[in-house]
Design a protein around this motif. Structure first.
Motif, PDB file in Angstrom:
ATOM      1  N   ALA A 149      -7.378  -3.408   9.453  1.00 30.24           N
ATOM      2  CA  ALA A 149      -7.560  -4.354   8.351  1.00 30.24           C
ATOM      3  C   ALA A 149      -8.986  -4.890   8.279  1.00 30.24           C
ATOM      4  O   ALA A 149      -9.419  -5.381   7.230  1.00 30.24           O
ATOM      5  N   LYS A 150      -9.747  -4.776   9.385  1.00 29.25           N
ATOM      6  CA  LYS A 150     -11.124  -5.267   9.391  1.00 29.25           C
ATOM      7  C   LYS A 150     -12.043  -4.396   8.541  1.00 29.25           C
ATOM      8  O   LYS A 150     -13.202  -4.744   8.325  1.00 29.25           O
ATOM      9  N   ALA A 151     -11.519  -3.272   8.070  1.00 29.22           N
ATOM     10  CA  ALA A 151     -12.310  -2.445   7.158  1.00 29.22           C
ATOM     11  C   ALA A 151     -12.514  -3.148   5.821  1.00 29.22           C
ATOM     12  O   ALA A 151     -13.429  -2.813   5.070  1.00 29.22           O
ATOM     13  N   MET A 158      -8.356  -6.353   0.222  1.00 27.60           N
ATOM     14  CA  MET A 158      -7.148  -5.612   0.562  1.00 27.60           C
ATOM     15  C   MET A 158      -6.116  -5.703  -0.555  1.00 27.60           C
ATOM     16  O   MET A 158      -5.430  -4.734  -0.862  1.00 27.60           O
ATOM     17  N   ALA A 159      -6.012  -6.876  -1.178  1.00 21.97           N
ATOM     18  CA  ALA A 159      -5.092  -7.040  -2.300  1.00 21.97           C
ATOM     19  C   ALA A 159      -5.491  -6.140  -3.466  1.00 21.97           C
ATOM     20  O   ALA A 159      -4.639  -5.537  -4.132  1.00 21.97           O
ATOM     21  N   ALA A 160      -6.811  -6.021  -3.699  1.00 23.56           N
ATOM     22  CA  ALA A 160      -7.287  -5.132  -4.758  1.00 23.56           C
ATOM     23  C   ALA A 160      -6.990  -3.677  -4.425  1.00 23.56           C
ATOM     24  O   ALA A 160      -6.604  -2.883  -5.294  1.00 23.56           O
ATOM     25  N   TRP A 161      -7.160  -3.308  -3.153  1.00 23.98           N
ATOM     26  CA  TRP A 161      -6.879  -1.934  -2.711  1.00 23.98           C
ATOM     27  C   TRP A 161      -5.406  -1.592  -2.903  1.00 23.98           C
ATOM     28  O   TRP A 161      -5.048  -0.456  -3.199  1.00 23.98           O
ATOM     29  N   LEU A 162      -4.546  -2.602  -2.786  1.00 22.02           N
ATOM     30  CA  LEU A 162      -3.112  -2.397  -2.976  1.00 22.02           C
ATOM     31  C   LEU A 162      -2.702  -2.449  -4.449  1.00 22.02           C
ATOM     32  O   LEU A 162      -1.534  -2.238  -4.767  1.00 22.02           O
ATOM     33  N   GLY A 163      -3.647  -2.738  -5.327  1.00 17.97           N
ATOM     34  CA  GLY A 163      -3.349  -2.791  -6.751  1.00 17.97           C
ATOM     35  C   GLY A 163      -2.670  -4.066  -7.182  1.00 17.97           C
ATOM     36  O   GLY A 163      -1.863  -4.076  -8.117  1.00 17.97           O
ATOM     37  N   LEU A 164      -3.004  -5.174  -6.516  1.00 17.53           N
ATOM     38  CA  LEU A 164      -2.321  -6.442  -6.777  1.00 17.53           C
ATOM     39  C   LEU A 164      -3.206  -7.464  -7.481  1.00 17.53           C
ATOM     40  O   LEU A 164      -2.904  -8.649  -7.461  1.00 17.53           O
ATOM     41  N   PHE A 225       5.143 -14.048 -13.302  1.00 13.17           N
ATOM     42  CA  PHE A 225       3.805 -14.472 -12.882  1.00 13.17           C
ATOM     43  C   PHE A 225       3.853 -15.033 -11.467  1.00 13.17           C
ATOM     44  O   PHE A 225       2.997 -14.701 -10.628  1.00 13.17           O
ATOM     45  N   ALA A 226       4.860 -15.873 -11.189  1.00 11.11           N
ATOM     46  CA  ALA A 226       4.965 -16.479  -9.864  1.00 11.11           C
ATOM     47  C   ALA A 226       5.198 -15.417  -8.796  1.00 11.11           C
ATOM     48  O   ALA A 226       4.665 -15.511  -7.682  1.00 11.11           O
ATOM     49  N   GLY A 227       5.979 -14.384  -9.134  1.00 12.05           N
ATOM     50  CA  GLY A 227       6.238 -13.309  -8.180  1.00 12.05           C
ATOM     51  C   GLY A 227       4.970 -12.543  -7.833  1.00 12.05           C
ATOM     52  O   GLY A 227       4.712 -12.231  -6.661  1.00 12.05           O
ATOM     53  N   VAL A 228       4.164 -12.229  -8.847  1.00  9.19           N
ATOM     54  CA  VAL A 228       2.915 -11.498  -8.616  1.00  9.19           C
ATOM     55  C   VAL A 228       1.925 -12.368  -7.840  1.00  9.19           C
ATOM     56  O   VAL A 228       1.226 -11.886  -6.943  1.00  9.19           O
ATOM     57  N   ALA A 229       1.880 -13.665  -8.165  1.00  7.27           N
ATOM     58  CA  ALA A 229       0.994 -14.573  -7.433  1.00  7.27           C
ATOM     59  C   ALA A 229       1.390 -14.647  -5.960  1.00  7.27           C
ATOM     60  O   ALA A 229       0.535 -14.671  -5.070  1.00  7.27           O
ATOM     61  N   LEU A 230       2.695 -14.641  -5.708  1.00  4.32           N
ATOM     62  CA  LEU A 230       3.166 -14.732  -4.333  1.00  4.32           C
ATOM     63  C   LEU A 230       2.885 -13.449  -3.551  1.00  4.32           C
ATOM     64  O   LEU A 230       2.501 -13.505  -2.385  1.00  4.32           O
ATOM     65  N   VAL A 231       3.054 -12.288  -4.189  1.00  8.19           N
ATOM     66  CA  VAL A 231       2.794 -11.042  -3.466  1.00  8.19           C
ATOM     67  C   VAL A 231       1.298 -10.897  -3.179  1.00  8.19           C
ATOM     68  O   VAL A 231       0.909 -10.372  -2.135  1.00  8.19           O
ATOM     69  N   ASN A 232       0.459 -11.369  -4.091  1.00  9.70           N
ATOM     70  CA  ASN A 232      -0.982 -11.357  -3.827  1.00  9.70           C
ATOM     71  C   ASN A 232      -1.321 -12.266  -2.651  1.00  9.70           C
ATOM     72  O   ASN A 232      -2.115 -11.907  -1.772  1.00  9.70           O
ATOM     73  N   LYS A 233      -0.677 -13.429  -2.627  1.00  8.62           N
ATOM     74  CA  LYS A 233      -0.880 -14.362  -1.511  1.00  8.62           C
ATOM     75  C   LYS A 233      -0.396 -13.750  -0.204  1.00  8.62           C
ATOM     76  O   LYS A 233      -1.046 -13.880   0.849  1.00  8.62           O
ATOM     77  N   ASN A 234       0.736 -13.043  -0.243  1.00  6.05           N
ATOM     78  CA  ASN A 234       1.261 -12.407   0.967  1.00  6.05           C
ATOM     79  C   ASN A 234       0.309 -11.349   1.508  1.00  6.05           C
ATOM     80  O   ASN A 234       0.136 -11.210   2.719  1.00  6.05           O
ATOM     81  N   ALA A 235      -0.298 -10.581   0.601  1.00  4.17           N
ATOM     82  CA  ALA A 235      -1.249  -9.549   1.024  1.00  4.17           C
ATOM     83  C   ALA A 235      -2.466 -10.184   1.691  1.00  4.17           C
ATOM     84  O   ALA A 235      -2.958  -9.698   2.720  1.00  4.17           O
ATOM     85  N   ARG A 236      -2.959 -11.268   1.121  1.00  4.34           N
ATOM     86  CA  ARG A 236      -4.111 -11.962   1.707  1.00  4.34           C
ATOM     87  C   ARG A 236      -3.752 -12.565   3.065  1.00  4.34           C
ATOM     88  O   ARG A 236      -4.547 -12.530   4.016  1.00  4.34           O
ATOM     89  N   THR A 237      -2.541 -13.120   3.141  1.00  9.34           N
ATOM     90  CA  THR A 237      -2.083 -13.692   4.406  1.00  9.34           C
ATOM     91  C   THR A 237      -1.948 -12.616   5.470  1.00  9.34           C
ATOM     92  O   THR A 237      -2.329 -12.809   6.633  1.00  9.34           O
ATOM     93  N   ALA A 238      -1.397 -11.463   5.094  1.00 12.99           N
ATOM     94  CA  ALA A 238      -1.244 -10.353   6.037  1.00 12.99           C
ATOM     95  C   ALA A 238      -2.602  -9.912   6.565  1.00 12.99           C
ATOM     96  O   ALA A 238      -2.761  -9.612   7.756  1.00 12.99           O
ATOM     97  N   TRP A 239      -3.611  -9.861   5.677  1.00  8.75           N
ATOM     98  CA  TRP A 239      -4.963  -9.493   6.115  1.00  8.75           C
ATOM     99  C   TRP A 239      -5.473 -10.482   7.155  1.00  8.75           C
ATOM    100  O   TRP A 239      -6.046 -10.089   8.187  1.00  8.75           O
ATOM    101  N   ALA A 240      -5.269 -11.772   6.889  1.00  7.84           N
ATOM    102  CA  ALA A 240      -5.751 -12.801   7.822  1.00  7.84           C
ATOM    103  C   ALA A 240      -5.068 -12.677   9.183  1.00  7.84           C
ATOM    104  O   ALA A 240      -5.716 -12.784  10.225  1.00  7.84           O
ATOM    105  N   LEU A 241      -3.764 -12.440   9.184  1.00  9.55           N
ATOM    106  CA  LEU A 241      -3.036 -12.324  10.449  1.00  9.55           C
ATOM    107  C   LEU A 241      -3.487 -11.094  11.240  1.00  9.55           C
ATOM    108  O   LEU A 241      -3.626 -11.133  12.461  1.00  9.55           O
ATOM    109  N   LEU A 242      -3.704  -9.981  10.525  1.00 10.76           N
ATOM    110  CA  LEU A 242      -4.090  -8.739  11.196  1.00 10.76           C
ATOM    111  C   LEU A 242      -5.497  -8.809  11.773  1.00 10.76           C
ATOM    112  O   LEU A 242      -5.773  -8.272  12.840  1.00 10.76           O
ATOM    113  N   THR A 243      -6.412  -9.452  11.065  1.00 13.68           N
ATOM    114  CA  THR A 243      -7.806  -9.484  11.512  1.00 13.68           C
ATOM    115  C   THR A 243      -8.076 -10.582  12.520  1.00 13.68           C
ATOM    116  O   THR A 243      -8.974 -10.447  13.359  1.00 13.68           O
ATOM    117  N   ARG A 244      -7.317 -11.660  12.445  1.00  7.00           N
ATOM    118  CA  ARG A 244      -7.580 -12.796  13.337  1.00  7.00           C
ATOM    119  C   ARG A 244      -6.622 -12.861  14.521  1.00  7.00           C
ATOM    120  O   ARG A 244      -6.832 -13.647  15.447  1.00  7.00           O
TER     121      ARG A 244
END
Length: 257
Positions: A149-151, A158-164, A225-244
């Motif tokens: 994920a540090k790439a 990462m969210a953009a790479w996932l198409g979110l 809209f809320a669902g897409v906002a939440l999945v984008n937030k989840n992707a960002r959160t996953a990146w933070a957990l994986l890198t930190r």
């Protein structure tokens, strides 16, 4: 170089401090190396040199490099290095202490893991990524697809790479945001979206800040809209957990990227 029998390396993200000692334990040299120079430095050391580091994920990678060059890598639990602290804590002193600890005959070392072992360990740790909407299936698929994920510079990448992230249609100096661009891994994106929708469905029953914000977004902008906002937030959160290497905190609303 010929006098060196052991080196202690204090690992960091970009700059490594190295203390090299001889057979009597006397310091031969101290230096600071950048990441790109570590491989060439290890190649110049006398064959069979002890390469000591504190055990961590990146230490296993460096240990495998040293092993391929004919050295003897040893990884030390950081708790076992603490007793050898004899001055103020800084990177140079840390390298000295690692070199000192590695020379002790009763020191216990951590086994060097292979790439496959680290991958398996990462998969088992995925069972602990407790983000609502990301279960074991999604977590393992995410790890397999993303790799390191540090790439990605941040969670937004990462969210953009996932198409979110939204598509844009700009004209006349005005930007119009459309639906998500749906680039990247379709299967993984589907898992993330279904997980976020499921989490959103039960958000009204929870009292944590994250769920309350999701419910508020749904009331203002609608479920899709809320669902897409939440999945984008989840992707960002996953990146933070994986890198930190941290654990999920449901009450933390700081930016994950």
């Amino acid at each position: 170089m010929d006098q060196i029998t052991s080196v202690g390396i204090d690992l960091a993200k970009k700059v490594f401090d190295v203390t090299a000692v001889d057979a009597n334990g006397a310091v031969v040299t101290r230096m600071r190396l950048r990441r790109a120079g570590m491989q060439s430095y290890l190649a110049r050391l006398p064959r069979g040199c002890v390469v000591a580091m504190e055990a961590c994920d990146s230490a296993h990678h460096r240990a495998r490099q040293a092993l391929r060059l004919g050295h003897r890598p040893v990884l030390i639990n950081p708790h076992f290095v603490v007793p050898y602290v004899n001055s103020n804590k800084n990177d140079v002193n840390d390298a000295d202490e690692i070199a000192e600890a590695s020379s002790r005959p009763g020191m216990r070392f951590v086994g060097v893991k292979s790439v496959e072992q680290q991958h398996l360990q990462q998969m088992h740790r995925a069972r602990q990524m407790a983000v609502p909407g990301i279960g074991v299936l999604t977590a393992t698929a995410l790890l397999a697809a993303v790799g390191d994920a540090k790439a990605f510079r941040n969670g937004g990448q990462m969210a953009a790479w996932l198409g979110l992230v939204p598509r844009q249609r700009s004209t006349g100096g005005r930007a119009k945001l459309l639906g998500i661009n749906k680039r990247g891994d379709r299967y993984l994106r589907t898992l993330l979206i279904h997980g976020a929708r499921s989490s959103l469905r039960f958000a009204s029953r929870r009292t944590d800040r994250r769920s309350r914000r999701a419910v508020a977004t749904e009331k203002r902008r609608g479920r899709n809209f809320a669902g897409v906002a939440l999945v984008n937030k989840n992707a960002r959160t996953a990146w933070a957990l994986l890198t930190r290497g941290t654990e999920f905190d449901v009450e933390h609303l700081g930016r994950a990227a």
